[in-house]
Design a protein around this motif. Structure first.
Motif, mmCIF file in Angstrom:
data_model
loop_
_atom_site.group_PDB
_atom_site.id
_atom_site.type_symbol
_atom_site.label_atom_id
_atom_site.label_comp_id
_atom_site.label_asym_id
_atom_site.label_seq_id
_atom_site.Cartn_x
_atom_site.Cartn_y
_atom_site.Cartn_z
ATOM 1 N N LEU A 86 27.941 60.437 16.797
ATOM 2 C CA LEU A 86 27.582 59.630 17.956
ATOM 3 C C LEU A 86 26.446 60.270 18.757
ATOM 4 C CD1 LEU A 86 28.284 56.968 19.241
ATOM 5 C CD2 LEU A 86 29.998 58.125 20.649
ATOM 6 N N VAL A 87 26.411 61.592 18.798
ATOM 7 C CA VAL A 87 25.295 62.284 19.451
ATOM 8 C C VAL A 87 23.992 61.962 18.721
ATOM 9 C CG1 VAL A 87 24.296 64.526 20.007
ATOM 10 C CG2 VAL A 87 26.734 64.132 20.364
ATOM 11 N N LEU A 88 24.016 61.983 17.398
ATOM 12 C CA LEU A 88 22.818 61.658 16.617
ATOM 13 C C LEU A 88 22.413 60.202 16.812
ATOM 14 C CD1 LEU A 88 23.777 63.590 13.364
ATOM 15 C CD2 LEU A 88 22.041 64.264 15.038
ATOM 16 N N ALA A 89 23.391 59.312 16.950
ATOM 17 C CA ALA A 89 23.076 57.899 17.200
ATOM 18 C C ALA A 89 22.388 57.730 18.548
ATOM 19 C CB ALA A 89 24.352 57.068 17.148
ATOM 20 N N ILE A 90 22.808 58.499 19.544
ATOM 21 C CA ILE A 90 22.174 58.444 20.868
ATOM 22 C C ILE A 90 20.747 58.984 20.797
ATOM 23 C CG2 ILE A 90 22.262 59.435 23.193
ATOM 24 C CD1 ILE A 90 25.328 59.140 23.048
ATOM 25 N N LEU A 91 20.541 60.067 20.051
ATOM 26 C CA LEU A 91 19.186 60.578 19.869
ATOM 27 C C LEU A 91 18.312 59.559 19.130
ATOM 28 C CD1 LEU A 91 19.770 64.327 18.874
ATOM 29 C CD2 LEU A 91 19.324 63.376 21.132
ATOM 30 N N GLY A 92 18.882 58.924 18.122
ATOM 31 C CA GLY A 92 18.130 57.946 17.344
ATOM 32 C C GLY A 92 17.762 56.713 18.131
ATOM 33 N N ALA A 93 18.527 56.425 19.188
ATOM 34 C CA ALA A 93 18.257 55.232 19.998
ATOM 35 C C ALA A 93 16.966 55.355 20.791
ATOM 36 C CB ALA A 93 19.427 54.981 20.946
ATOM 37 N N GLU A 94 16.395 56.561 20.867
ATOM 38 C CA GLU A 94 15.138 56.731 21.613
ATOM 39 C C GLU A 94 14.012 55.894 21.020
ATOM 40 O OE1 GLU A 94 13.506 60.342 22.866
ATOM 41 O OE2 GLU A 94 15.192 60.803 24.176
ATOM 42 N N ASN A 95 13.969 55.803 19.680
ATOM 43 C CA ASN A 95 12.899 55.008 19.070
ATOM 44 C C ASN A 95 13.416 53.830 18.248
ATOM 45 O OD1 ASN A 95 13.769 56.127 16.619
ATOM 46 N ND2 ASN A 95 12.267 57.787 16.714
ATOM 47 N N GLY A 96 14.731 53.740 18.084
ATOM 48 C CA GLY A 96 15.327 52.597 17.406
ATOM 49 C C GLY A 96 15.040 52.510 15.927
ATOM 50 N N ALA A 97 14.597 53.606 15.312
ATOM 51 C CA ALA A 97 14.200 53.572 13.901
ATOM 52 C C ALA A 97 15.353 53.882 12.953
ATOM 53 C CB ALA A 97 13.057 54.547 13.653
ATOM 54 N N THR A 98 16.513 54.266 13.494
ATOM 55 C CA THR A 98 17.643 54.636 12.642
ATOM 56 C C THR A 98 18.845 53.743 12.917
ATOM 57 O OG1 THR A 98 18.295 56.324 14.268
ATOM 58 C CG2 THR A 98 16.937 57.044 12.411
ATOM 59 N N HIS A 99 19.671 53.601 11.882
ATOM 60 C CA HIS A 99 20.923 52.843 12.001
ATOM 61 C C HIS A 99 22.073 53.785 11.663
ATOM 62 C CE1 HIS A 99 23.796 49.580 11.851
ATOM 63 N NE2 HIS A 99 24.174 49.997 10.658
ATOM 64 N N HIS A 100 23.086 53.825 12.517
ATOM 65 C CA HIS A 100 24.152 54.808 12.383
ATOM 66 C C HIS A 100 25.504 54.139 12.161
ATOM 67 C CE1 HIS A 100 21.646 58.271 13.754
ATOM 68 N NE2 HIS A 100 20.942 57.263 14.230
ATOM 69 N N ILE A 101 26.241 54.685 11.182
ATOM 70 C CA ILE A 101 27.579 54.203 10.836
ATOM 71 C C ILE A 101 28.543 55.369 11.007
ATOM 72 C CG2 ILE A 101 29.027 53.159 9.060
ATOM 73 C CD1 ILE A 101 26.299 52.359 7.677
ATOM 74 N N LEU A 102 29.601 55.154 11.763
ATOM 75 C CA LEU A 102 30.614 56.179 11.996
ATOM 76 C C LEU A 102 31.937 55.731 11.393
ATOM 77 C CD1 LEU A 102 28.377 56.933 14.046
ATOM 78 C CD2 LEU A 102 30.177 57.524 15.682
ATOM 79 N N ILE A 103 32.551 56.599 10.583
ATOM 80 C CA ILE A 103 33.831 56.318 9.961
ATOM 81 C C ILE A 103 34.897 57.178 10.640
ATOM 82 C CG2 ILE A 103 35.181 56.305 7.831
ATOM 83 C CD1 ILE A 103 32.887 54.417 7.638
ATOM 84 N N GLU A 104 35.909 56.536 11.227
ATOM 85 C CA GLU A 104 37.012 57.248 11.875
ATOM 86 C C GLU A 104 38.310 56.459 11.658
ATOM 87 O OE1 GLU A 104 39.692 59.314 13.282
ATOM 88 O OE2 GLU A 104 37.693 60.232 13.279
ATOM 89 N N SER A 105 39.277 57.088 10.990
ATOM 90 C CA SER A 105 40.498 56.374 10.615
ATOM 91 C C SER A 105 41.524 56.284 11.738
ATOM 92 C CB SER A 105 41.144 57.052 9.395
ATOM 93 O OG SER A 105 41.520 58.388 9.700
ATOM 94 N N ASP A 106 41.416 57.124 12.757
ATOM 95 C CA ASP A 106 42.345 57.107 13.882
ATOM 96 C C ASP A 106 41.926 56.001 14.856
ATOM 97 O OD1 ASP A 106 43.347 57.733 16.618
ATOM 98 O OD2 ASP A 106 44.192 59.504 15.660
ATOM 99 N N ALA A 107 42.795 55.014 15.060
ATOM 100 C CA ALA A 107 42.438 53.848 15.867
ATOM 101 C C ALA A 107 42.118 54.223 17.307
ATOM 102 C CB ALA A 107 43.570 52.828 15.834
ATOM 103 N N ARG A 108 42.813 55.195 17.871
ATOM 104 C CA ARG A 108 42.552 55.583 19.264
ATOM 105 C C ARG A 108 41.190 56.258 19.391
ATOM 106 N NH1 ARG A 108 47.281 59.208 21.250
ATOM 107 N NH2 ARG A 108 46.723 60.240 19.291
ATOM 108 N N LYS A 109 40.850 57.105 18.424
ATOM 109 C CA LYS A 109 39.540 57.750 18.467
ATOM 110 C C LYS A 109 38.419 56.739 18.219
ATOM 111 C CE LYS A 109 41.266 62.321 17.176
ATOM 112 N NZ LYS A 109 41.307 63.387 16.154
#
Length: 219
Positions: A86-109
């Protein structure tokens, strides 16, 4: 960026990574939500909550320097509280050139990750699925860059990651003092090109840069 100069504030983080004020504000919002949710969900080790800018944000953000210029699709597995994905996704949002997918199996997280994404206004795919499942492999195609922190020993991590690798995929894995030994163990079952880089937040830790991943065939 390999310096161990301590990053203990938003200002020192901004100076180190050269981010915009908007990105800094997004990370500050992230830190506030993390503190609030930590009271009811164990997202990070309690002893590290007061050191979020160094222990979690800088530790994650250091991976950005190793990206390839054309790396567009990023996959973070076992995202937990969002480090490093998520930190990398926030950095990538500066120029919008990247798309980020996060996989997390814990529903609360996963709910926590969605709340941070909503509050910071970033676009990120958060999938509450297990990385090993065939359903996940059907939904997530091979990617340009794959990241993970504190998920599993490297041999197991490569087993989970392999379906998402192509010949050009770069793996960026945050590892501790046993990184070299884990690489040796992984080499018993896998072929790959690998570099170990010093961590900028922990003198004993390493960043594993791994590419050209292929299983070794018997016989």
């Amino acid at each position: 960026m390999a310096s161990l100069a301590r990053i203990d504030s938003p200002e020192s983080f901004q100076a180190k990574f050269g981010i915009s004020r908007e990105t800094l504000d997004r990370l500050a919002t992230y830190a506030q939500i993390l503190t609030r949710w930590q009271a009811t969900i164990n997202l990070v080790a309690p002893s590290t909550l007061g050191d979020v800018w160094n222990r979690h944000f800088a530790d994650s953000a250091q991976l950005w320097q190793f990206r390839r210029p054309n790396a567009r699709i990023w996959l973070d597995i076992g995202s937990g509280a969002g480090f490093p994905g998520l930190v990398l996704a926030i950095l990538g949002a500066e120029n919008g050139a990247t798309h980020h997918i996060l996989i997390e199996s814990d529903a609360r997280k996963a709910a926590f990750l969605r709340e941070v994404a909503r509050a910071t206004g970033i676009t990120v795919d958060i999938l509450c699925m297990r990385i090993e499942n065939s359903e996940t492999r059907a939904k997530v195609k091979p990617v340009d860059c794959l990241t993970a922190r504190a998920l599993a020993p490297l041999p197991r991590l490569l087993e989970m990651s392999a379906p998402y690798f192509t010949s050009s995929t770069l793996g960026l894995f945050l590892k501790g003092k046993d990184a070299a030994a884990e690489v040796e163990q992984a080499a018993e079952s896998w072929r790959f090109d690998c570099e170990l880089k010093p961590s900028m937040t922990d003198a004993e830790a390493r960043v594993v840069l791994l590419k050209a991943l292929k299983p070794k065939r018997e016989g």
